[in-house]
Design a protein around this motif. Structure first.
Motif, short mmCIF file in Angstrom:
data_model
loop_
_atom_site.label_atom_id
_atom_site.label_comp_id
_atom_site.label_asym_id
_atom_site.label_seq_id
_atom_site.Cartn_x
_atom_site.Cartn_y
_atom_site.Cartn_z
N SER A 1 -27.21 -25.94 -8.97
CA SER A 1 -26.53 -27.12 -8.91
C SER A 1 -25.68 -26.88 -7.62
N SER B 1 -23.55 -23.86 -8.32
CA SER B 1 -23.94 -22.52 -8.61
C SER B 1 -23.74 -21.59 -7.50
N SER C 1 -34.33 -26.70 -7.68
CA SER C 1 -32.81 -27.01 -7.54
C SER C 1 -32.51 -28.42 -8.09
N ILE C 2 -31.39 -28.83 -8.64
CA ILE C 2 -31.13 -29.98 -9.38
C ILE C 2 -30.15 -30.82 -8.43
N VAL C 3 -29.96 -30.38 -7.26
CA VAL C 3 -28.75 -30.66 -6.35
C VAL C 3 -29.14 -32.40 -5.96
N PHE D 1 -29.12 -34.63 -9.09
CA PHE D 1 -27.61 -34.73 -9.62
C PHE D 1 -27.12 -35.64 -8.84
N GLU E 1 -20.22 -32.94 -15.48
CA GLU E 1 -20.69 -31.53 -15.74
C GLU E 1 -21.85 -31.49 -16.93
N GLN F 1 -25.49 -32.33 -15.29
CA GLN F 1 -25.75 -31.22 -14.86
C GLN F 1 -26.96 -30.56 -15.96
N ARG G 1 -31.08 -30.22 -16.31
CA ARG G 1 -31.83 -28.82 -16.57
C ARG G 1 -32.62 -29.01 -17.80
N LEU H 1 -20.34 -25.53 -13.81
CA LEU H 1 -20.56 -26.89 -13.60
C LEU H 1 -19.31 -27.42 -12.79
#
Length: 552
Positions: free
Chosen positions: A327, A330, A353-355, A358, A379, A382, A386, A463
């Motif tokens: 994220s 990270s 990647s979860i950027v 998010f 938080e 995120q 996942r 987070l």
């Protein structure tokens, strides 16, 4: 008398398969031993739970018992002692008993029902069974057998002088009736230190009654329970004749006329035993549920690293997928640690990647969150992204997702529903954080699997910027000690504080444990390795209001 203990991993509900293994054992061992002894309820696996309420299931059991009796006619030189649930024939009560059946030469020679039905911790036998209406002995092959079932051996007044749960001691009764060999068939689940308690208990029976004692225990994982085996036998002086292996199946033949060897029982190493138990629990849970592969979210932290090591030991490296999902918060070190761990283990590894995902969530919610400051809501988003990714791989490719939270986090709710709690099995949810570190070092005992940087850096959920677990929690050594006192020992706030802990910290831990019962109720099943796990053995209400005076 030669007696062979069948320390088997029975599959719950698989009456046909469990029965076939008994027949195979009789055909293979006939003439080499006088009696083959199987664990408690081995015909159906333990615990069968509410399968016992299905009439068709009990019909299957009765048919299988009849087949075993007929099959034994071809091997009259060797008997079978089989655990099975059978109707009592009475019109009152549960009308079902937890039974031990002595079968030989085409006949049912003897039936002993279980006398003491445990209803504490993970046990609920009075829900299904009636207690025995008699305890008796039976002559067989020149000996007089005193047969009992699991809990019947756990009410020794010498061993528990201040903690007896029942007025009746079945082992004493069998000895008084003239038994020359005592046999206990059991399904005694594992927790840390249980092996030593069990050994000393059975040894005390042998010494007290001056009789050989045979103890046959189940092995294998069934849902949250792990059965460690460790079947054993003693001579009449209380010296061990045999101590079976732990966490694996085995056939153990002993001669009750022999003298024992006091050096046969080195106590299990606590950390090694927990590691082996968790490996067995993961392997059996997946295999018995029809899964072959597992997927794990790798955060670069010690919990996910340990879970990955356990999964590889249980399933093989080719059946484990690790996914790191960085994220905006990270660290590069966490991603690198995840990659290095996967390489060390030889597992498949992916970085997703979860950027952007998010950012899309934040953009969608921005009009509705206008005027508010970022907090735990962002938080948790995120963590839930996942969780969704892991479950997508589970759905698409048939992986079982292993959630990676430990007992310390689960106790105080330092975890996210539908996020890091997502999964089909919570492998280390009964492992306190301090024990996680010990298990990680054990995983590295031969070579470095878990990167040293993972072991030495401060724990963090990553987070928010520069987040550390200790920003929200007491130091883990203090937290785990208080949790041990409150959850496992049942001590009050006052008793715990009197042991030297800061009263305000104690109050915070207790309130937080109680407040997060709703989270634990929705967690994946977890493997039990302590004497009081969150799960079937701890039945607390979710909707409640506790008297705050008890916490002052």
């Amino acid at each position: 008398m030669k007696i062979t203990i069948g320390q088997v991993n029975a599959v719950v509900g698989d009456v046909r398969g469990n029965s076939a293994r008994m027949k195979d054992a009789l055909a293979r061992l006939a003439g080499q031993t006088d009696l083959i002894v199987f664990p408690e309820l081995a015909l159906v696996g333990y615990p069968p739970k509410d399968l016992l309420e299905k009439a068709w299931f009990i019909d299957q059991v009765e048919a299988a018992v009849a087949e075993l009796i007929d099959f034994s006619a071809g091997y009259p030189e060797t008997g079978l002692l089989v655990g099975a649930p059978l109707p009592t024939g009475r019109s009152t009560g549960k009308a079902l008993a937890n039974s031990a059946l002595l079968i030989c030469g085409g006949q049912l020679l003897f039936r002993q029902d279980k006398s003491l039905l445990p209803t504490y911790d993970v046990f609920d036998e009075a829900r299904h069974f009636d207690p025995a209406d008699r305890v008796g002995v039976v002559g067989f092959k020149g000996e007089t057998l005193g047969i009992s079932i699991c809990e019947d051996a756990w009410n020794d007044p010498e061993f528990w002088p201040e903690h007896l749960l029942y007025e009746f001691d079945p082992i004493q009764e069998l000895a008084d009736q003239g038994a020359t060999v005592l046999i206990n068939i059991s399904a005694s689940p594992f927790h840390m230190g249980k092996d030593d308690v069990r050994f000393r208990l059975i040894q005390n029976h042998a010494r007290r009654h001056r009789l050989p004692f045979i103890f046959a225990n189940q092995v294998g994982g069934n849902d949250e329970l792990i059965f460690d085996g460790g079947s054993m036998s003693f001579d009449g002086a209380g010296q061990p004749l045999s101590v079976g292996p732990y966490f694996s199946e085995e056939w153990i033949t002993v001669d009750t006329a022999r003298r024992g060897d006091p050096g046969l029982h080195p106590p299990l190493d606590k950390v090694a035993a927990v590691y082996q138990a968790l490996v067995l629990g993961i392997r059996d849970y997946l295999q018995k549920c029809g899964f072959k592969r597992a997927v794990i979210g790798l955060s670069g932290g010690i919990d996910s690293a340990l879970t990955a090591c356990l999964a590889v030991a249980a399933l093989g490296k080719e059946n484990v997928l690790g996914i790191t999902m960085p994220s905006p918060y990270s660290s590069g070190g966490s991603v690198n640690d995840s990659r290095e761990l996967a390489a060390n283990l030889g597992i498949e590894f992916r970085e997703i990647s979860i950027v952007k995902t998010f950012e899309a969530y934040l953009e969608t919610l921005a009009p509705h969150f206008a005027g508010s400051q970022p907090d735990v809501t962002e938080e948790n988003i995120q963590a839930r992204i996942r969780g969704n990714i892991l479950m997508a791989f589970s759905n698409k490719y048939g992986y079982l997702a292993l959630s990676t939270g430990n007992k310390s986090e689960l106790a105080v709710g330092y975890c996210t529903l539908y996020g890091d709690m997502s999964g089909g099995l919570s492998a280390i949810s009964d492992v306190p954080k301090t024990l996680v570190y010990q298990l990680a070092e054990y995983a590295n005992r031969e070579r470095e699997l878990i990167p040293r940087s993972t072991l030495t850096k401060a724990p963090s959920a990553e987070l928010r910027p520069d987040q550390k677990d200790q920003d929200s929690l007491p130091p883990y050594d203090i937290l785990d000690a208080i949790l041990q006192d409150y959850v496992e020992e049942g001590r009050s706030a006052e008793e715990i504080a009197a042991r030297g802990f800061d009263p305000e910290t104690v109050r915070w831990v207790i309130r937080t444990v109680d407040r997060n019962e709703y989270k634990r109720r929705q967690a994946a099943p977890g493997l039990r390795i302590t004497s009081k796990a969150f799960g079937a053995g701890r039945r607390m209400p979710v909707a409640k209001r506790l008297n705050e005076r008890a916490l002052r």
